[in-house]
Write a protein that holds these residues in place. Structure first.
Motif, PDB file in Angstrom:
ATOM      1  N   LEU A 218       0.814  -1.209   0.000  1.00  0.00           N
ATOM      2  CA  LEU A 218       0.000   0.000   0.000  1.00  0.00           C
ATOM      3  C   LEU A 218       0.852   1.265   0.000  1.00  0.00           C
ATOM      4  N   LEU A 219       2.035   1.198   0.636  1.00  0.00           N
ATOM      5  CA  LEU A 219       2.892   2.374   0.782  1.00  0.00           C
ATOM      6  C   LEU A 219       4.004   2.437  -0.261  1.00  0.00           C
ATOM      7  N   TRP A 220       4.045   1.495  -1.190  1.00  0.00           N
ATOM      8  CA  TRP A 220       5.071   1.531  -2.227  1.00  0.00           C
ATOM      9  C   TRP A 220       4.802   2.688  -3.180  1.00  0.00           C
ATOM     10  N   LEU A 221       5.847   3.414  -3.503  1.00  0.00           N
ATOM     11  CA  LEU A 221       5.714   4.594  -4.353  1.00  0.00           C
ATOM     12  C   LEU A 221       6.001   4.249  -5.815  1.00  0.00           C
ATOM     13  N   LYS A 222       5.139   4.724  -6.682  1.00  0.00           N
ATOM     14  CA  LYS A 222       5.358   4.575  -8.110  1.00  0.00           C
ATOM     15  C   LYS A 222       6.209   5.739  -8.621  1.00  0.00           C
ATOM     16  N   LYS A 223       6.638   5.626  -9.860  1.00  0.00           N
ATOM     17  CA  LYS A 223       7.504   6.669 -10.430  1.00  0.00           C
ATOM     18  C   LYS A 223       6.820   8.029 -10.403  1.00  0.00           C
ATOM     19  N   GLU A 224       5.517   8.054 -10.714  1.00  0.00           N
ATOM     20  CA  GLU A 224       4.807   9.344 -10.746  1.00  0.00           C
ATOM     21  C   GLU A 224       4.620   9.941  -9.358  1.00  0.00           C
ATOM     22  N   ASN A 225       4.764   9.127  -8.309  1.00  0.00           N
ATOM     23  CA  ASN A 225       4.660   9.641  -6.942  1.00  0.00           C
ATOM     24  C   ASN A 225       5.962  10.294  -6.488  1.00  0.00           C
ATOM     25  N   ARG A 226       7.064   9.908  -7.110  1.00  0.00           N
ATOM     26  CA  ARG A 226       8.372  10.364  -6.641  1.00  0.00           C
ATOM     27  C   ARG A 226       8.788  11.669  -7.299  1.00  0.00           C
ATOM     28  N   THR A 227       7.932  12.656  -7.186  1.00  0.00           N
ATOM     29  CA  THR A 227       8.237  14.007  -7.663  1.00  0.00           C
ATOM     30  C   THR A 227       7.819  15.015  -6.591  1.00  0.00           C
ATOM     31  N   ILE A 228       8.584  16.072  -6.495  1.00  0.00           N
ATOM     32  CA  ILE A 228       8.260  17.126  -5.524  1.00  0.00           C
ATOM     33  C   ILE A 228       7.146  17.991  -6.094  1.00  0.00           C
ATOM     34  N   LYS A 229       6.066  18.114  -5.372  1.00  0.00           N
ATOM     35  CA  LYS A 229       4.892  18.867  -5.819  1.00  0.00           C
ATOM     36  C   LYS A 229       4.631  20.014  -4.852  1.00  0.00           C
ATOM     37  N   GLY A 230       4.590  21.210  -5.410  1.00  0.00           N
ATOM     38  CA  GLY A 230       4.468  22.408  -4.588  1.00  0.00           C
ATOM     39  C   GLY A 230       3.254  22.415  -3.682  1.00  0.00           C
ATOM     40  N   ASP A 231       2.093  22.018  -4.213  1.00  0.00           N
ATOM     41  CA  ASP A 231       0.878  22.062  -3.393  1.00  0.00           C
ATOM     42  C   ASP A 231       0.932  21.038  -2.269  1.00  0.00           C
ATOM     43  N   VAL A 232       1.559  19.890  -2.556  1.00  0.00           N
ATOM     44  CA  VAL A 232       1.688  18.858  -1.526  1.00  0.00           C
ATOM     45  C   VAL A 232       2.647  19.317  -0.426  1.00  0.00           C
TER      46      VAL A 232
END
Length: 455
Positions: A218-232
């Motif tokens: 459930l907590l494994w990160l995909k490639k699209e998750n591993r980006t720095i996002k300003g709003d997050v």
């Protein structure tokens, strides 16, 4: 194992969640107590004073780390409750980046400023060298503190409080042996106690990481998750920084109190250290109950169930106050006996002072059941700034008592500083928490109306 709290009996769910968390907190405090007990019984009262002379600054720095990690877990719990898993993973990655930055900055600053910190705390000359070596090593272990607390916060956000407890239990047992090895065998003194503590913390963090990599898909990160996002990042900072500052601001008042107490001499430093270890241990249930209430309310906020948020607050406060009354009675009647864990019977003055501090505190322990739960629920609903202000009220109250009354009443004023802070903060945060619940209810109702109109 993850647990959703959006269905089922609130009290049962909260207690099931809180139990392993409580055991973990108790174990964490147990190896702090073991450090102090071994130091006090083997190395003597002055060594105990050396270990405890900087406890307030440790609480300030490490509390900021732990508070920030807890805050970073709030959006994770919210999106897990809302079943928005990809968004949840975005927050996990960006929280990891923020934690790494905090670790680097705090470790560098605190290590360099260690002598100035001890000077501000008015640490007596006869215990300065040991106090410095102990504090410096604790500061160098900040990355391990952040590693464990962030990963455990993520696991708890998805309802798994059992796994962090198991790994903490293993490291606590190891810490006992490391304490004895470093202090008795290697004869490293106070530095050995610090080395044992950060080593145990590192192991518990690494075990959490291995568990997530191997078991928590459930907590494994995909490639699209591993980006720095300003709003997050913005939302994480809005939750994590105020929560970290909440701990730190509270600790500033504790620093003023400890500095005032250090000025009374090494006897009172030893007494204060022994009493603080007992206080921190008996406060563990408050933290577990409050964290459970916060996760419960945060998940149900994400699920749009405001009635369950109200039930969660009521259950949390009821359990917290009930425990506070029981623990307060214990401190009132058994404070001196408990203090003998850290100093021998011959240290009569130290035991008398420690027992007095615990006895005075015991009469007001119930207030922490309201304060901690209301504050953590307020934070879990997204109003972290208001939760921070309760820490400000604590700081102001402690500071006023210490600066205004220690000079006249001595250690007696120290004995009433905490209670004054708790009552003052409770008078602010409890009605504030109720206001936040009402506002959240109106917000969710408005969203429901817009969705219905659009359909």
């Amino acid at each position: 194992m993850t647990t959703s709290m959006i269905k089922g009996n609130p009290l049962k769910l909260m207690l099931q969640f809180a139990f392993p968390l409580l055991l973990g907190n108790l174990l964490q405090q147990t190896y702090n107590i073991i450090d102090a007990a071994i130091v006090g019984q083997i190395l003597g009262a002055k060594a105990l004073a050396s270990v405890g002379a900087s406890s307030s600054i440790q609480f300030l720095v490490l509390g900021f780390c732990m508070g920030s990690c807890t805050g970073f877990g709030v959006p994770v719990a919210k999106y897990f409750g809302a079943e928005k898993i990809e968004k949840m993973r975005d927050y996990i990655f960006n929280g990891t980046v923020l934690c790494a930055g905090i670790a680097v900055i705090l470790t560098a600053l605190c290590s360099v400023l260690c002598p100035q910190i001890l000077h501000i705390l008015s640490v007596p000359e006869d215990i300065y060298d040991n106090a410095y070596s102990y504090l410096l090593i604790i500061f160098l272990g900040i990355p391990f503190t952040i590693l464990y607390n962030y990963l455990s916060s993520i696991l708890r956000s998805v309802g798994d409080s059992r796994t962090p407890f198991i790994f903490l239990a293993l490291s606590a047992v190891l810490n006992i042996f490391l304490d004895l090895f470093c202090i008795v065998v290697l004869k490293l003194g106070c530095a050995g106690a610090a080395i044992a503590t950060i080593s145990a913390q590192a192991i518990s963090g690494i075990l959490c990481l291995i568990f997530i990599i191997r078991k928590m898909k459930l907590l494994w990160l995909k490639k699209e998750n591993r980006t720095i996002k300003g709003d997050v990042v913005k939302e994480l900072l809005a939750m994590g920084m105020p929560t970290g500052l909440q701990f730190s601001i509270t600790a500033i008042g504790s620093m003023v109190m400890q500095s005032a107490n250090n000025g009374l001499g090494s006897t009172y430093v030893s007494a204060f250290t022994a009493a603080m270890k007992i206080k921190q241990f008996t406060m563990c249930p408050f933290d577990a109950i409050a964290t459970s209430a916060s996760v419960f309310c945060s998940q149900n906020l994400g699920a749009g169930q405001t009635d369950r948020i109200k039930k969660g607050l009521r259950c949390g406060i009821t359990v917290g106050v009930g425990y506070g009354i029981a623990a307060g009675i214990l401190l009132i009647f058994a404070g001196r006996t408990l203090s003998m864990l850290f100093v021998g019977k011959s240290a009569v003055a130290v035991l008398d002072a420690s027992a007095k501090y615990l006895r005075c505190m015991g009469f007001f322990y119930w207030s922490l059941g309201i304060l901690n739960v209301a504050r953590m629920v307020t934070q879990g609903l997204g109003y972290s700034g208001r939760a921070v202000f309760s820490g400000v009220t604590e700081m102001i109250a402690r500071t006023v008592v210490c600066l205004g009354f220690v000079g006249t009443f001595g250690f007696t004023a120290i004995c009433f500083a905490d209670q004054t802070a708790w009552i003052t903060a409770t008078c602010y945060i409890f009605p504030t928490c109720l206001w936040c619940i009402r506002k959240s209810t109106k917000m969710l109702a408005s969203i429901a109306v817009r969705v219905n109109n659009a359909s």
